[in-house]
Design a protein around this motif. Sequence first.
Motif, PDB file in Angstrom:
ATOM      1  N   ILE A 116       0.878  -1.169   0.000  1.00 38.47           N
ATOM      2  CA  ILE A 116       0.000   0.000   0.000  1.00 38.47           C
ATOM      3  C   ILE A 116       0.916   1.220   0.000  1.00 38.47           C
ATOM      4  O   ILE A 116       1.737   1.386   0.904  1.00 38.47           O
ATOM      5  N   THR A 117       0.810   2.063  -1.014  1.00 36.81           N
ATOM      6  CA  THR A 117       1.849   3.062  -1.268  1.00 36.81           C
ATOM      7  C   THR A 117       1.434   4.518  -1.052  1.00 36.81           C
ATOM      8  O   THR A 117       2.290   5.403  -1.057  1.00 36.81           O
ATOM      9  N   ARG A 118       0.165   4.793  -0.859  1.00 39.88           N
ATOM     10  CA  ARG A 118      -0.254   6.182  -0.651  1.00 39.88           C
ATOM     11  C   ARG A 118      -1.634   6.205  -0.026  1.00 39.88           C
ATOM     12  O   ARG A 118      -2.478   5.369  -0.346  1.00 39.88           O
ATOM     13  N   ILE A 119      -1.867   7.178   0.874  1.00 39.49           N
ATOM     14  CA  ILE A 119      -3.162   7.354   1.525  1.00 39.49           C
ATOM     15  C   ILE A 119      -3.740   8.703   1.109  1.00 39.49           C
ATOM     16  O   ILE A 119      -3.106   9.748   1.302  1.00 39.49           O
ATOM     17  N   GLY A 120      -4.942   8.692   0.546  1.00 35.62           N
ATOM     18  CA  GLY A 120      -5.628   9.925   0.192  1.00 35.62           C
ATOM     19  C   GLY A 120      -6.482  10.429   1.344  1.00 35.62           C
ATOM     20  O   GLY A 120      -7.109   9.650   2.057  1.00 35.62           O
ATOM     21  N   LEU A 121      -6.489  11.755   1.529  1.00 38.66           N
ATOM     22  CA  LEU A 121      -7.302  12.404   2.559  1.00 38.66           C
ATOM     23  C   LEU A 121      -8.155  13.472   1.875  1.00 38.66           C
ATOM     24  O   LEU A 121      -7.657  14.259   1.073  1.00 38.66           O
ATOM     25  N   LEU A 122      -9.429  13.523   2.212  1.00 39.00           N
ATOM     26  CA  LEU A 122     -10.371  14.397   1.517  1.00 39.00           C
ATOM     27  C   LEU A 122     -10.504  15.750   2.213  1.00 39.00           C
ATOM     28  O   LEU A 122     -10.623  15.812   3.438  1.00 39.00           O
ATOM     29  N   VAL A 123     -10.487  16.810   1.415  1.00 41.84           N
ATOM     30  CA  VAL A 123     -10.722  18.171   1.905  1.00 41.84           C
ATOM     31  C   VAL A 123     -11.847  18.790   1.073  1.00 41.84           C
ATOM     32  O   VAL A 123     -12.130  18.340  -0.037  1.00 41.84           O
ATOM     33  N   PRO A 124     -12.507  19.861   1.594  1.00 42.28           N
ATOM     34  CA  PRO A 124     -13.754  20.308   0.967  1.00 42.28           C
ATOM     35  C   PRO A 124     -13.634  21.084  -0.340  1.00 42.28           C
ATOM     36  O   PRO A 124     -14.616  21.139  -1.088  1.00 42.28           O
ATOM     37  N   SER A 125     -12.481  21.715  -0.625  1.00 44.09           N
ATOM     38  CA  SER A 125     -12.464  22.628  -1.769  1.00 44.09           C
ATOM     39  C   SER A 125     -11.040  22.871  -2.274  1.00 44.09           C
ATOM     40  O   SER A 125     -10.057  22.546  -1.601  1.00 44.09           O
ATOM     41  N   TYR A 126     -10.973  23.488  -3.449  1.00 43.16           N
ATOM     42  CA  TYR A 126      -9.665  23.892  -3.989  1.00 43.16           C
ATOM     43  C   TYR A 126      -9.021  24.928  -3.079  1.00 43.16           C
ATOM     44  O   TYR A 126      -7.798  24.934  -2.895  1.00 43.16           O
ATOM     45  N   GLU A 127      -9.843  25.807  -2.490  1.00 42.98           N
ATOM     46  CA  GLU A 127      -9.323  26.795  -1.542  1.00 42.98           C
ATOM     47  C   GLU A 127      -8.655  26.110  -0.354  1.00 42.98           C
ATOM     48  O   GLU A 127      -7.685  26.634   0.209  1.00 42.98           O
ATOM     49  N   SER A 128      -9.151  24.922   0.013  1.00 48.83           N
ATOM     50  CA  SER A 128      -8.525  24.164   1.094  1.00 48.83           C
ATOM     51  C   SER A 128      -7.104  23.748   0.715  1.00 48.83           C
ATOM     52  O   SER A 128      -6.194  23.774   1.549  1.00 48.83           O
TER      53      SER A 128
END
Length: 314
Positions: free
Chosen positions: A78-90
């Motif tokens: 497992i090589t990368r973990i994605g984390l979600l943010v609300p917007s491009y401004e974030s």
Amino acid sequence: MTYIAGHHHTSMITKDANKNNHFYKNILGLRRVKMTVNQDDPSMYHLFFGDEIGSPGTELTFFEIPMAGRTHKGTNSITRIGLLVPSYESLLFWSERFKQLKVKHGEITEYTQRPSLSFEDPDGLQLVLIVSEQSLSFWRGWSQSLIPKEHQIMGMGPVEMTVRRPEKLQDTLVNMFGYSISYREEKLTVYQSLAGEPFGEIVVIEKDGPDERPGRGSVHHLAIRVKDEEELKYWESKVREKGFLTNGIIDRYYFKSLYFRESNGILFEIATDGPGFTIDTDLVHLGETLDLPPFLEERREEIEKMLKPIEENE
């Protein structure tokens, strides 16, 4: 209908619990929702970070192994973990924050066809912030986070796996678990547990070569999410029918789970939503003290002597 409801948590290796705690609490603004130990080896910390209550789908967990060497990167990992943010401004907010705090990071670009920002934690774990403008129903923002709510990390997004035989992993994901293919590029395929939802995505990259040798900053396993023990028993039977080895359902006190390795050697855990982290601690005081499951409580004094205290400096 029984289905995989997305990611539950990921578990990684850290060399230093203090540095790890500082990074995820004070730099990323996540809540430490549980400070406990590895139930199979209580001489090491097991730290959980997530949203206000540690909702399934938001949890990043770490085993502290002070003797951990560097990770020798390779395939079947497992090589990368994605984390979600609300917007491009974030992403702009985080890029500036990373510059100020000297966090190793890249430029704003795209990952899984979404705006993204790659970065590393102190152990070299590869992470990426990804924009998801749709709100996540299970995420509960934490009012005491150092990050403004409009830019807080909402939970896990795509989890990247690099394997030698992607067709074997596809068979597990699609034919056993019911994932669908979202899109495919050369040597890269994105699978979704729930169509259109980024919080259950698995990105599979084909890569030949030697297997990764894990160390600090490596990912131990991905846990995927089911509702309850009844569903877990259903998946246990499916895993066994597929010919994978498993030790059966294990009661982790905060949830129940089972483990198996798919054909490339990737370790999966299937974990239930509950009972959750408030089973032994009230919401206000989550993660503040060392919590032990009942079967380890009688060994508390011994266990505490084996653990180096975690400093709470910001």
